[in-house]
Design a protein around this motif. Structure first.
Motif: not given
Length: 124
Positions: A54-66, A110-116
């Protein structure tokens, strides 16, 4: 898309947990990459789905890109090891780093597991 370690000859496997058990499923793919950056870029370019920490793509998920799919089947968290030379007296800087890292992981929300955030797929 598949991701393989450079020295591996096997195709990528999709790992997931179901009923408390870890399963692996072989994925057929038209793209196989051995570089995490290229793997993520390919997903950002709509070339397929990826499975990364999750930490590799957290910013893209938060931006709605993934988006996260199938959150109920997430694989077990990857182990993390801190390696250092064994000494009778652990240097203070290593102890400080070890404590900092432990606190970071505990307080990561949880960004490393469940909070995304996740999305359910509506496949027709």
């Amino acid at each position: 898309m598949n991701y393989v370690v450079q020295s591996s000859t096997s195709n990528g496997m999709w790992e997931y947990c179901s009923n408390g058990k870890v399963h692996s499923y072989p994925m057929k793919s038209f793209v196989t990459l051995n570089n995490a950056g290229a793997y993520i870029t390919a997903a950002l370019s709509d070339l397929g789905i990826i499975q990364v920490p999750a930490y590799d793509v957290a910013e893209y998920i938060q931006q709605g890109k993934l988006c996260v799919i199938m959150p109920e089947y997430r694989p077990e968290p990857m182990p993390l090891s801190l390696l250092y030379p064994q000494r009778r007296n652990l240097p203070q800087r290593i102890k400080l780093f070890q404590d900092w890292l432990a606190d970071l992981l505990k307080n990561s929300n949880g960004i490393f597991h469940n909070a995304l955030p996740s999305k359910k797929l509506n496949i027709k």
